[in-house]
Enzyme design. Structure first.
Site, PDB file in Angstrom:
ATOM      1  N   GLY A  20       1.110  -1.362  -0.218  1.00 42.90           N
ATOM      2  CA  GLY A  20       0.004  -0.411   0.143  1.00 42.90           C
ATOM      3  C   GLY A  20       1.073   1.175   0.103  1.00 42.90           C
ATOM      4  N   THR A  22       1.936   5.209   0.384  1.00 42.69           N
ATOM      5  CA  THR A  22       2.487   6.174  -1.772  1.00 42.69           C
ATOM      6  C   THR A  22       2.169   5.775  -2.920  1.00 42.69           C
ATOM      7  OG1 THR A  22       2.819   7.892   0.014  1.00 42.69           O
ATOM      8  CG2 THR A  22       2.955   8.687  -2.521  1.00 42.69           C
ATOM      9  N   ALA A  23       3.220   4.622  -3.186  1.00 40.74           N
ATOM     10  CA  ALA A  23       3.209   3.685  -4.449  1.00 40.74           C
ATOM     11  C   ALA A  23       1.504   3.077  -4.733  1.00 40.74           C
ATOM     12  CB  ALA A  23       4.509   3.448  -4.270  1.00 40.74           C
ATOM     13  N   ILE A  54       4.220  -3.890   8.050  1.00 40.14           N
ATOM     14  CA  ILE A  54       5.037  -3.332   7.244  1.00 40.14           C
ATOM     15  C   ILE A  54       4.784  -1.437   7.601  1.00 40.14           C
ATOM     16  CG2 ILE A  54       6.671  -2.775   5.359  1.00 40.14           C
ATOM     17  CD1 ILE A  54       5.739  -5.962   5.591  1.00 40.14           C
ATOM     18  N   VAL A  59       8.881  10.292   3.259  1.00 41.16           N
ATOM     19  CA  VAL A  59      10.129  10.512   3.238  1.00 41.16           C
ATOM     20  C   VAL A  59       9.629  11.878   1.920  1.00 41.16           C
ATOM     21  CG1 VAL A  59      11.470   9.627   3.847  1.00 41.16           C
ATOM     22  CG2 VAL A  59      11.060   9.953   1.541  1.00 41.16           C
ATOM     23  N   ALA A  62       7.428  16.454  -0.962  1.00 37.92           N
ATOM     24  CA  ALA A  62       7.384  17.122  -1.544  1.00 37.92           C
ATOM     25  C   ALA A  62       6.783  16.591  -3.185  1.00 37.92           C
ATOM     26  CB  ALA A  62       8.574  18.208  -1.807  1.00 37.92           C
ATOM     27  N   LYS A  90       3.847  24.645  -3.622  1.00 37.62           N
ATOM     28  CA  LYS A  90       5.173  24.490  -3.967  1.00 37.62           C
ATOM     29  C   LYS A  90       5.550  25.454  -5.059  1.00 37.62           C
ATOM     30  CE  LYS A  90       9.884  21.612  -4.509  1.00 37.62           C
ATOM     31  NZ  LYS A  90       9.712  20.988  -5.026  1.00 37.62           N
ATOM     32  N   LEU A 345       9.558   2.287  -4.323  1.00 39.72           N
ATOM     33  CA  LEU A 345      10.849   2.185  -4.248  1.00 39.72           C
ATOM     34  C   LEU A 345      11.082   0.237  -4.509  1.00 39.72           C
ATOM     35  CD1 LEU A 345      10.796   3.478  -0.540  1.00 39.72           C
ATOM     36  CD2 LEU A 345      11.655   4.296  -2.617  1.00 39.72           C
ATOM     37  N   ILE A 358       7.716  10.960  -6.374  1.00 42.77           N
ATOM     38  CA  ILE A 358       6.288  10.693  -6.148  1.00 42.77           C
ATOM     39  C   ILE A 358       5.569  10.748  -7.724  1.00 42.77           C
ATOM     40  CG2 ILE A 358       3.920  11.770  -6.702  1.00 42.77           C
ATOM     41  CD1 ILE A 358       4.537  12.243  -3.525  1.00 42.77           C
TER      42      ILE A 358
END
Length: 518
Positions: A20, A22-23, A54, A59, A62, A90, A345, A358
């Site tokens: 799960g 973000t990716a 897990i 990190v 941004a 941003k 990742l 991202i």
């Protein structure tokens, strides 16, 4: 000799997303949207497996401006997204102490003015600078001027002007964003299974993954498996043995510590990256807190010292203890192998210096949809996917290496290593082309554009020795008048913009969270 069995054709009936975070949910959301539009008889089931045991790295808070197009493709409500994720705006990244101690420059999102006679505005600025009497090129970047004055409004109008000569991205809480996309995906038919994978079944002969088994005995079959398991790379490496290109000789940082702290005023519309003696420190302002982290090379400093440097340089009280992370920069030799596609990742890691993690997730799932396979997962589709992902990874790698290589710092062993290290031939060509002619070449059309390269090259004091001779065709006096008018237009436009924090409070302020997320 027995002929190798060719997988049966036909449309995919089930896609299994392993992991799960973000990716995983950034992959599930557009796939769920896509399948929701398909005739139910031909629809492919999407299952995401998420383990409560897990954690996620978290990190990547941004982003780059393309996150807006991803959100728009999903038809997300922009104001709701900002409130749900405690987001801020941003306009770019402020760099401190990169190149040399005391140095400061800004990588803003946008151009430095319109092109003149098919040559970039910066090339003409370089000509005037060589003749004297020109201020920093940053005065002609609307995004940079806005950022340094803490101003923000979205770009306005269609006709080219200072009011729309910039772009923007977001800072957000990655955990809240994943949860937001989870609700979105599940509302469009994506199912979530909770559990830890303890076994993987493969088909004899071709090695295609056929199913995964969870710790409670459930067996989940699939036709296509998307590995979003993070650094564990459970399928792409654990099963497929795809291999890894190790880039630590170019990007030696291998550790990070991350910790949030109380938010402070003013609420700045940019990320800050400050070079330290053995790496660099990030600062990412959100509505409910400020995200911080120290990326460093463990060969040049200890974890205790890295943690001390991080905590010593926070804006406010830390909200917890720093979280330790380890990584190895590089990428998989194959990001699509057989019927396994690695996204996030699990496909590779380039440190978060330019907020590309991202971006790589978005492009990974976007290319998968573009090259969407049937059950055979034709190797030519996989080869094209791998070619384009490798091109993007290598282009990002070179852009990040640029930050380290063009340093005049000699105050630590780490920076002496960086200045003396060999670099990829592709990056060397880009640096030398600019140094010798003032020209920028872009090797990856999906990578960082010319203004981004200019911001870094000039910010790190890489100045052209010669310039394009055709620049002389433009009258000097007219050119100086043009630049002065443009500078005044930018300054006046930014003067009329609201404060970044005031804009958020008025239009998209989020409800306070009971506890800041670690």
């Amino acid at each position: 000799m027995e002929k190798q069995r060719t997988p049966d054709g036909g449309p995919l009936r089930r896609i299994v997303i392993v992991g799960g975070g973000t990716a995983g949910w950034m992959t599930a959301a557009p796939l769920g949207q896509l399948m929701a539009r398909v005739d139910p008889k031909a629809r492919c089931e999407i299952v995401l497996i998420e383990s409560p045991d897990i954690g996620t790295v978290g990190v990547g808070e941004a982003t780059l401006p393309t996150i807006r197009f991803y959100n728009r493709t999903l038809d997300l409500d922009n104001a709701e997204f900002i409130r749900k994720t405690q987001a801020t705006f941003k306009l770019g990244i402020e760099f401190k102490d990169w190149g040399h101690l005391g140095n400061r420059f800004f990588h803003g999102f946008g151009e430095f003015g319109p092109a003149i006679q098919n040559r970039s505005s910066v090339m003409h600025w370089l000509r005037l600078r060589s003749m004297g009497g020109m201020d920093s090129h940053e005065h002609w970047s609307t995004a940079t001027v806005m950022a340094l004055r803490n101003r923000f409004v979205p770009p306005d109008g269609d006709a080219p002007s200072a009011a729309n000569a910039y772009s923007y991205a977001f800072h957000f809480d990655a955990g809240l964003y994943a949860a937001y996309l989870r609700d979105y995906a599940m509302a469009r038919g994506v199912s979530r299974e909770e559990g830890t994978i303890v076994d993987v079944s493969v088909r004899p002969g071709d090695g295609f993954v056929t199913a995964v088994t969870l710790d409670d005995g459930r067996r989940i079959e699939g036709d296509l498996f998307i590995d979003c398991s993070g650094f564990r790379a459970l399928l792409i490496e654990g099963v497929c043995k795809a291999g890894y290109h190790d880039w630590t000789h170019w990007l030696p940082c291998d550790s990070a510590q991350a910790v949030p702290c109380d938010k402070t005023a003013p609420l700045t519309p940019y990320t800050t990256s400050t070079a330290r003696s053995a790496g660099w420190q990030w600062r990412i302002p959100l509505q409910h807190r400020t995200g911080n982290g120290h990326v460093y090379c463990s060969g040049y400093t200890s974890d205790d010292e890295a943690g001390r440097v991080l905590l010593q340089n926070l804006d406010g009280p830390a909200l917890g203890e720093p979280r330790q992370l380890r990584f190895k920069t590089g990428m998989r030799r194959k990001t699509w192998d057989r019927n396994v596609v690695a996204i996030g990742l699990s496909s590779g890691f380039v440190e978060p210096l330019e907020s590309t993690s991202i971006q790589l997730i978005m492009d990974g799932v976007g290319r998968l949809i573009e090259l969407f396979p049937d059950k055979r997962c034709d190797r030519h589709l996989a080869n094209e996917y791998n070619r384009r992902m490798a091109q993007q990874y290598e282009s990002i790698r070179d852009f990040i290496v640029l930050h380290y290589k063009l340093t005049a710092r000699d105050d630590s062993e780490f920076w002496r290593y960086c200045s003396g290290m060999s670099i990829p031939d592709t990056l060397n060509h880009q640096i030398e082309l600019f140094r010798r002619s003032g020209r920028v070449t872009i090797l990856d059309p999906d990578g960082f554009a010319e203004p981004s390269w200019v911001s870094l090259l000039l910010g790190l004091d890489c100045w052209p020795q010669r310039l394009d001779p055709l620049l002389q065709q433009v009258d000097e006096r007219a050119l100086r008048t043009h630049f002065e008018r443009l500078r005044q237009a930018i300054s006046q436009t930014v003067d009329g913009m609201p404060d970044h924090g005031a804009f958020i409070d008025r239009y998209v302020r989020a409800e306070p969270l009971q506890r800041a997320r670690p």
